[in-house]
Design a protein around this motif. Sequence first.
Motif, mmCIF file in Angstrom:
data_model
loop_
_atom_site.group_PDB
_atom_site.id
_atom_site.type_symbol
_atom_site.label_atom_id
_atom_site.label_comp_id
_atom_site.label_asym_id
_atom_site.label_seq_id
_atom_site.Cartn_x
_atom_site.Cartn_y
_atom_site.Cartn_z
ATOM 1 N N ASP A 29 -13.596 -15.679 10.973
ATOM 2 C CA ASP A 29 -12.167 -15.381 11.013
ATOM 3 C C ASP A 29 -11.895 -13.937 11.418
ATOM 4 O O ASP A 29 -12.741 -13.056 11.308
ATOM 5 C CB ASP A 29 -11.514 -15.683 9.668
ATOM 6 N N PHE A 31 -8.242 -11.438 11.096
ATOM 7 C CA PHE A 31 -6.857 -11.379 10.644
ATOM 8 C C PHE A 31 -6.247 -10.013 10.922
ATOM 9 O O PHE A 31 -6.956 -9.002 10.942
ATOM 10 C CB PHE A 31 -6.772 -11.613 9.127
ATOM 11 N N GLY A 61 -10.269 -9.425 8.084
ATOM 12 C CA GLY A 61 -10.873 -10.758 8.063
ATOM 13 C C GLY A 61 -12.374 -10.636 7.912
ATOM 14 O O GLY A 61 -12.993 -9.699 8.431
ATOM 15 N N PRO A 139 -3.690 -15.272 13.272
ATOM 16 C CA PRO A 139 -3.782 -15.250 11.809
ATOM 17 C C PRO A 139 -3.409 -13.881 11.249
ATOM 18 O O PRO A 139 -3.802 -12.857 11.809
ATOM 19 C CB PRO A 139 -5.255 -15.556 11.537
ATOM 20 N N CYS A 141 -2.386 -11.759 7.290
ATOM 21 C CA CYS A 141 -2.441 -11.831 5.836
ATOM 22 C C CYS A 141 -1.689 -10.653 5.241
ATOM 23 O O CYS A 141 -1.928 -9.495 5.621
ATOM 24 C CB CYS A 141 -3.907 -11.814 5.377
ATOM 25 N N THR A 154 -1.719 -15.628 2.932
ATOM 26 C CA THR A 154 -2.402 -15.820 4.204
ATOM 27 C C THR A 154 -1.722 -16.868 5.069
ATOM 28 O O THR A 154 -1.364 -17.949 4.596
ATOM 29 C CB THR A 154 -3.865 -16.238 3.956
ATOM 30 N N LEU A 156 -2.776 -18.905 8.396
ATOM 31 C CA LEU A 156 -3.905 -19.176 9.271
ATOM 32 C C LEU A 156 -3.517 -19.230 10.747
ATOM 33 O O LEU A 156 -4.327 -18.888 11.619
ATOM 34 C CB LEU A 156 -4.587 -20.489 8.883
ATOM 35 N N SER A 160 -6.342 -22.191 12.310
ATOM 36 C CA SER A 160 -6.486 -23.512 11.686
ATOM 37 C C SER A 160 -6.971 -24.553 12.692
ATOM 38 O O SER A 160 -7.420 -25.633 12.303
ATOM 39 C CB SER A 160 -5.164 -23.960 11.063
ATOM 40 N N GLY A 183 -16.291 -16.066 6.610
ATOM 41 C CA GLY A 183 -14.921 -16.510 6.391
ATOM 42 C C GLY A 183 -14.784 -18.023 6.377
ATOM 43 O O GLY A 183 -13.749 -18.568 6.757
ATOM 44 N N ASN A 186 -11.686 -19.948 5.327
ATOM 45 C CA ASN A 186 -10.514 -19.953 6.205
ATOM 46 C C ASN A 186 -10.707 -20.800 7.464
ATOM 47 O O ASN A 186 -9.883 -20.736 8.377
ATOM 48 C CB ASN A 186 -10.168 -18.517 6.620
#
Length: 199
Positions: A29, A31, A61, A139, A141, A154, A156, A160, A183, A186
């Motif tokens: 991931d 972020f 992330g 993504p 957060c 969070t 995604l 996702s 990660g 996630n």
Amino acid sequence: GDHAGSQTMSSSRDLKGEPRTLSFNIIGDAFADVFCYLSSALPKLGGDSRLLEPVRTKAGGSGLNTATHLASLLSQFSPSFPSDVNLQTVINENDPHGRLLIDHCRRHDINLLNRRVSNVPSCFSGTGQEIVDATVATPHCVVVVAQNDRSFMTYLGCLSNFAGDNVLPMIRNSPAYVIHISGYFNLPRFWDGSLAHKL
């Protein structure tokens, strides 16, 4: 927490005794972390709280953090230890958070391999999967820091859609490589075991 796996192949030197380029491949991931530092405890539902400082957005992330720290460590050994760091993740490179992550990877010498299935030419295509909405966000957060503790909210977004089938098999073509999956929590479309045949 992270569920990580790694695999190492071949030796660190070729037949002539020259150092091989060791390829580090992080699959995970990335972020945009939006930090909010509160002056007191979290407010009750419907309440209010003051911030100690302006809201800041940083690259984060588990996957990206792993790649960043690894690239920093490896830079201390170059060129005697030739290596590259690749990060396979999913972002929308057309939104502000995606551009933040791209800039971060460039500054830290990380090869960002965006595996988002979309109609954007720079993104991965050919999986046979349906094209996703190109407006789906990178993504991100919200990290709320209060009383020496952190809380997370969070989104995604396009992460996702990241599935095992989207992972590049090129990692096996390097004579010496390491794979690290980060990660995992996630990455819900990795939970079906579809990643295994790519490794």
